[in-house]
Design a protein around this motif. Structure first.
Motif, PDB file in Angstrom:
ATOM      1  N   ASP A  14      63.366  42.995  -3.887  1.00  0.00           N
ATOM      2  CA  ASP A  14      63.350  44.408  -4.243  1.00  0.00           C
ATOM      3  C   ASP A  14      63.399  45.297  -3.014  1.00  0.00           C
ATOM      4  OD1 ASP A  14      63.141  43.882  -7.002  1.00  0.00           O
ATOM      5  OD2 ASP A  14      60.979  43.629  -6.816  1.00  0.00           O
ATOM      6  N   VAL A  15      62.727  44.880  -1.950  1.00  0.00           N
ATOM      7  CA  VAL A  15      62.575  45.713  -0.757  1.00  0.00           C
ATOM      8  C   VAL A  15      62.568  44.822   0.475  1.00  0.00           C
ATOM      9  CG1 VAL A  15      60.983  47.233   0.496  1.00  0.00           C
ATOM     10  CG2 VAL A  15      61.255  47.501  -1.960  1.00  0.00           C
ATOM     11  N   VAL A  16      63.170  45.319   1.553  1.00  0.00           N
ATOM     12  CA  VAL A  16      63.068  44.669   2.856  1.00  0.00           C
ATOM     13  C   VAL A  16      62.361  45.648   3.778  1.00  0.00           C
ATOM     14  CG1 VAL A  16      64.336  43.790   4.864  1.00  0.00           C
ATOM     15  CG2 VAL A  16      65.163  43.311   2.538  1.00  0.00           C
ATOM     16  N   ILE A  17      61.283  45.207   4.396  1.00  0.00           N
ATOM     17  CA  ILE A  17      60.566  46.025   5.372  1.00  0.00           C
ATOM     18  C   ILE A  17      60.860  45.421   6.727  1.00  0.00           C
ATOM     19  CG2 ILE A  17      58.334  46.861   6.171  1.00  0.00           C
ATOM     20  CD1 ILE A  17      57.324  46.435   3.278  1.00  0.00           C
ATOM     21  N   TRP A  18      61.584  46.148   7.543  1.00  0.00           N
ATOM     22  CA  TRP A  18      61.962  45.646   8.852  1.00  0.00           C
ATOM     23  C   TRP A  18      61.079  46.317   9.891  1.00  0.00           C
ATOM     24  CZ3 TRP A  18      64.479  41.536  10.053  1.00  0.00           C
ATOM     25  CH2 TRP A  18      64.795  41.328  11.393  1.00  0.00           C
ATOM     26  N   CYS A  19      60.203  45.575  10.491  1.00  0.00           N
ATOM     27  CA  CYS A  19      59.299  46.087  11.520  1.00  0.00           C
ATOM     28  C   CYS A  19      60.002  45.944  12.856  1.00  0.00           C
ATOM     29  CB  CYS A  19      57.967  45.339  11.487  1.00  0.00           C
ATOM     30  SG  CYS A  19      57.119  45.535   9.911  1.00  0.00           S
ATOM     31  N   THR A  20      60.537  47.052  13.347  1.00  0.00           N
ATOM     32  CA  THR A  20      61.456  47.012  14.475  1.00  0.00           C
ATOM     33  C   THR A  20      60.770  46.927  15.817  1.00  0.00           C
ATOM     34  OG1 THR A  20      61.522  49.420  14.630  1.00  0.00           O
ATOM     35  CG2 THR A  20      63.140  48.365  13.195  1.00  0.00           C
ATOM     36  N   GLY A  21      59.537  47.351  15.902  1.00  0.00           N
ATOM     37  CA  GLY A  21      58.831  47.296  17.167  1.00  0.00           C
ATOM     38  C   GLY A  21      59.110  48.487  18.060  1.00  0.00           C
ATOM     39  N   PHE A  22      58.584  48.395  19.269  1.00  0.00           N
ATOM     40  CA  PHE A  22      58.628  49.517  20.197  1.00  0.00           C
ATOM     41  C   PHE A  22      60.045  49.853  20.637  1.00  0.00           C
ATOM     42  CE2 PHE A  22      58.208  51.387  24.457  1.00  0.00           C
ATOM     43  CZ  PHE A  22      57.437  52.491  24.127  1.00  0.00           C
ATOM     44  N   ARG A  23      60.852  48.836  20.885  1.00  0.00           N
ATOM     45  CA  ARG A  23      62.245  49.040  21.283  1.00  0.00           C
ATOM     46  C   ARG A  23      63.135  48.455  20.196  1.00  0.00           C
ATOM     47  NH1 ARG A  23      60.427  47.429  26.852  1.00  0.00           N
ATOM     48  NH2 ARG A  23      60.091  49.426  27.870  1.00  0.00           N
ATOM     49  N   PRO A  24      63.460  49.243  19.176  1.00  0.00           N
ATOM     50  CA  PRO A  24      64.204  48.688  18.052  1.00  0.00           C
ATOM     51  C   PRO A  24      65.564  48.153  18.488  1.00  0.00           C
ATOM     52  CG  PRO A  24      64.117  51.083  17.907  1.00  0.00           C
ATOM     53  CD  PRO A  24      63.221  50.686  19.031  1.00  0.00           C
ATOM     54  N   ALA A  25      65.932  47.028  17.908  1.00  0.00           N
ATOM     55  CA  ALA A  25      67.227  46.407  18.159  1.00  0.00           C
ATOM     56  C   ALA A  25      67.829  46.025  16.810  1.00  0.00           C
ATOM     57  CB  ALA A  25      67.058  45.197  19.064  1.00  0.00           C
ATOM     58  N   PRO A  26      68.243  47.018  16.024  1.00  0.00           N
ATOM     59  CA  PRO A  26      68.740  46.720  14.684  1.00  0.00           C
ATOM     60  C   PRO A  26      70.235  46.392  14.629  1.00  0.00           C
ATOM     61  CG  PRO A  26      68.580  49.087  14.949  1.00  0.00           C
ATOM     62  CD  PRO A  26      68.096  48.460  16.236  1.00  0.00           C
ATOM     63  N   ALA A  27      70.799  45.826  15.703  1.00  0.00           N
ATOM     64  CA  ALA A  27      72.231  45.518  15.734  1.00  0.00           C
ATOM     65  C   ALA A  27      72.641  44.590  14.591  1.00  0.00           C
ATOM     66  CB  ALA A  27      72.610  44.908  17.074  1.00  0.00           C
ATOM     67  N   HIS A  28      71.741  43.715  14.179  1.00  0.00           N
ATOM     68  CA  HIS A  28      72.055  42.787  13.088  1.00  0.00           C
ATOM     69  C   HIS A  28      72.297  43.513  11.770  1.00  0.00           C
ATOM     70  CE1 HIS A  28      67.832  43.582  12.899  1.00  0.00           C
ATOM     71  NE2 HIS A  28      67.896  43.273  11.636  1.00  0.00           N
ATOM     72  N   LEU A  29      71.907  44.786  11.693  1.00  0.00           N
ATOM     73  CA  LEU A  29      72.123  45.567  10.478  1.00  0.00           C
ATOM     74  C   LEU A  29      73.498  46.242  10.475  1.00  0.00           C
ATOM     75  CD1 LEU A  29      68.605  47.258  10.180  1.00  0.00           C
ATOM     76  CD2 LEU A  29      69.444  45.245   8.952  1.00  0.00           C
ATOM     77  N   ALA A  30      74.296  46.056  11.528  1.00  0.00           N
ATOM     78  CA  ALA A  30      75.605  46.709  11.662  1.00  0.00           C
ATOM     79  C   ALA A  30      76.509  46.506  10.442  1.00  0.00           C
ATOM     80  CB  ALA A  30      76.300  46.252  12.940  1.00  0.00           C
TER      81      ALA A  30
END
Length: 121
Positions: free
Chosen positions: A47-63
């Motif tokens: 239902d939901v994804v909670i992505w805890c990105t941290g201090f220096r987010p690197a969400p490249a995998h979400l491209a």
């Protein structure tokens, strides 16, 4: 010897981990209409994804989700990604809440995300 996970885990999380209720899974390859899919083809309804990105987010995998807006940021309403309403980004820079990329500052955005998720049908 303590690890960082022991430092930041609250007692209920430690208890769930110690009881075997929390198990690590490899990173999923993509979001689907009903959940997530791994590279090996296995799936899980989510239902939901909670992505805890941290201090220096690197969400490249979400491209592949094509979520980036102006200035390269993923536009959010609070912690919820506007382009994928099932995705909440915690710790994703200060634009998801004041000081949200810090352990202390993430408290309010995390609480707000939990409340929003709890109201899902």
């Amino acid at each position: 010897m303590a690890s960082l996970g022991d430092i930041v885990a609250v007692p209920p999380v430690r208890a769930a981990r110690d009881a075997g209720l929390l198990t690590a899974q490899p990173m999923f390859a993509r979001l689907t209409a009903t959940g997530v899919r791994w590279a090996d083809g296995s799936r899980s309804d989510t239902d939901v994804v909670i992505w805890c990105t941290g201090f220096r987010p690197a969400p490249a995998h979400l491209a592949p989700l094509n979520l980036r807006g102006p200035r390269g940021r993923i536009p959010t309403d609070g912690t919820r990604a506007l382009g994928e309403p099932r995705l909440h980004l915690l710790g994703y820079g200060d634009w998801t809440g004041p000081a949200s990329a810090t352990l202390i500052g993430v408290g309010r955005p995390a609480r707000d995300a939990a409340r929003a998720i709890a109201q899902l049908p």
